[in-house]
Structure formats: structure tokens, C-alpha cells
Design an enzyme around this catalytic site. Structure first.
Site, short mmCIF file in Angstrom:
data_model
loop_
_atom_site.label_atom_id
_atom_site.label_comp_id
_atom_site.label_asym_id
_atom_site.label_seq_id
_atom_site.Cartn_x
_atom_site.Cartn_y
_atom_site.Cartn_z
N VAL A 87 0.88 -1.17 0.00
CA VAL A 87 0.00 0.00 0.00
C VAL A 87 0.92 1.22 0.00
O VAL A 87 1.78 1.34 0.88
CB VAL A 87 -0.91 -0.01 1.25
CG1 VAL A 87 -1.74 1.26 1.33
CG2 VAL A 87 -1.80 -1.24 1.26
N GLU A 119 5.72 -14.78 3.83
CA GLU A 119 6.98 -14.48 4.51
C GLU A 119 7.01 -12.99 4.80
O GLU A 119 6.59 -12.18 3.98
CB GLU A 119 8.17 -14.83 3.60
CG GLU A 119 8.43 -16.31 3.56
CD GLU A 119 9.55 -16.68 2.62
OE1 GLU A 119 10.27 -15.77 2.14
OE2 GLU A 119 9.70 -17.88 2.35
N TYR A 131 -0.96 -9.06 9.75
CA TYR A 131 -1.11 -10.51 9.67
C TYR A 131 -1.59 -11.11 11.00
O TYR A 131 -2.36 -12.06 11.01
CB TYR A 131 0.23 -11.16 9.26
CG TYR A 131 0.75 -10.64 7.94
CD1 TYR A 131 -0.11 -10.34 6.89
CD2 TYR A 131 2.11 -10.43 7.74
CE1 TYR A 131 0.36 -9.85 5.68
CE2 TYR A 131 2.59 -9.95 6.53
CZ TYR A 131 1.71 -9.65 5.51
OH TYR A 131 2.18 -9.16 4.32
#
Ligand SMILES: CC(C)(COP(=O)(O)OP(=O)(O)OC[C@H]1O[C@@H](n2cnc3c(N)ncnc32)[C@H](O)[C@@H]1OP(=O)(O)O)[C@@H](O)C(=O)NCCC(=O)NCCS
Length: 175
Positions: A87, A119, A131
Site C-alpha cells: 500500500v 513471509e 497478519y
């Protein structure tokens, strides 16, 4: 076009659409703004040309040619991998990354994928926050994997199981 929920604090409105080859110049430009080693337009054309690749791009509402972030992933049989997500700084912290990941998770749920890997640089606080919110857990690492300019940094390997009975909308920790 998918209209996805964004943070109530979002300053702009965005829409998320599937990626197409025409987006490759945008993807390269976003990578230049967000990564030390950006992938070239050709890299993106080659990746998107693969049958297993898919992705989503966020655009500013009412600006069909704009690009406010993207996610590129791969699904082989029932195992998926996030290849890259980015982003641009001007659009960060407005829920775009979350909406892109939600779109990828919805797509994978529809495809009955079982596992999603990615990763992340252990020094990348922003990405790890994203995440973690989405339920990824560390399953391994690669020492000295990324070159940071001030030495080398480890890659964390994260996994999220995609139970076929749990759509992203039903995530227990979803805000
Ligand atoms: C990682 C990245 C994609 C996040 O995109 P974003 O649009 O800013 O993220 P969102 O606004 O959707 O935020 C998602 C979550 O991450 C958190 N977060 C985002 N940026 C953060 C930061 N700098 N520090 C701490 N947390 C952060 C948000 O608070 C949010 O958590 P919440 O749901 O609990 O509120 C973006 O920072 C980026 O493109 N970075 C450069 C490229 C990169 O590192 N890609 C990932 C490689 S693995």
C-alpha cells in the site's frame, strides 16, 4: 467490483477489484514506493500470466484508473501463498491492506484452499500487525534472508489455516 468494509476512521473510500495485466505498471510503481528492491513491470506481467496467480487492487472510489494498493498471491491445488502486498505511503493506515487481505481470503475460501503462507521481514512491524489481526501464526524462519541496508534481517514464515467452514466474514476477532 467488491465493496469491502473499511475502518470507520478511513479518510477516503476505496473499492477492491481483481488484478489484471493492465495494472502491472501501477504494481511496479507501488513497489518502488514501498520496497527496497522493487519488482519490475516485467516481473509482474510474468507472475500475473501464470495460471495459479491471482490478486486484488484497491482504487479510490470514483477514480477507476487509480491504484491505492494491491495484493498478489498464488494458489496451487489447496495451498496458497501471498507473493507480495503493498500500500503506498499516502494510503497506509486507512484499512486498505486489511481489505486487500480480506479479498484474498474470500477468494481462497471460495476456492476451498486449505492453507495460506507468507513471509515477512521480522523488522516489518506494520505487516506483522496486519497478519496477526488476520490470524496468521509463525511456523518457521529463514535467518539473514532480507538485506536491509544496515545488515541482514530474518524472514518469518507465517501460516493461516483456511477451514472450509469458516469464511473470512466469520473471523472471531474481526472488528
Ligand atoms: C503492511 C502494509 C501492506 C499495511 O497496509 P495498510 O493499508 O497500512 O494496513 P491497514 O491500514 O489495513 O492496517 C491493518 C492493521 O495493521 C496495523 N498497522 C498498519 N500499519 C501499522 C504500523 N505502521 N504500525 C503498527 N500497526 C500497523 C493497523 O493498525 C491495523 O490493525 P487493526 O486492524 O488492529 O487496526 C503497508 O504498511 C505496506 O504496504 N508496507 C510496505 C510494504 C510491505 O511491508 N508489505 C508487506 C511485506 S510482507
Amino acid at each position: 467490483m467488491i465493496n469491502l468494509p473499511f475502518s470507520p476512521f478511513a479518510r477516503r473510500n476505496f473499492v477492491v477489484e481483481p488484478l489484471s495485466a493492465a495494472d502491472c505498471p501501477h504494481l511496479h510503481q507501488i513497489h518502488v514506493q514501498t520496497f527496497r528492491h522493487a519488482w519490475s513491470e516485467e516481473d509482474f506481467y510474468a507472475l500475473l500470466g501464470q495460471e495459479t496467480a491471482f490478486g486484488f487492487i484497491a482504487r479510490q472510489e470514483g477514480r477507476p484508473g487509480s491504484a491505492a494498493g494491491f495484493v498478489l498471491a498464488r494458489l496451487v491445488v489447496d495451498e496458497a501463498e501471498i507473493l507480495t502486498i503493498a500500500v503506498p505511503p499516502a494510503f497506509q493506515k486507512q484499512g486498505v491492506g486489511r481489505a486487500l487481505m480480506d479479498a484474498a481470503l474470500r477468494h481462497l475460501h471460495g476456492q476451498r484452499a486449505r492453507t495460506l503462507f507468507l513471509e515477512v521481514d521480522q523488522a516489518n512491524v506494520a505487516a506483522q500487525a496486519l497478519y496477526r489481526r488476520l490470524g496468521f501464526a509463525k511456523v518457521g524462519d529463514r535467518a539473514a534472508y532480507y538485506e536491509t541496508g544496515e545488515g541482514r534481517s530474518a524472514a518469518l514464515i507465517l501460516r493461516r489455516d483456511l477451514g472450509s467452514d469458516q469464511a473470512p466474514d466469520q473471523d472471531p476477532d474481526r472488528k
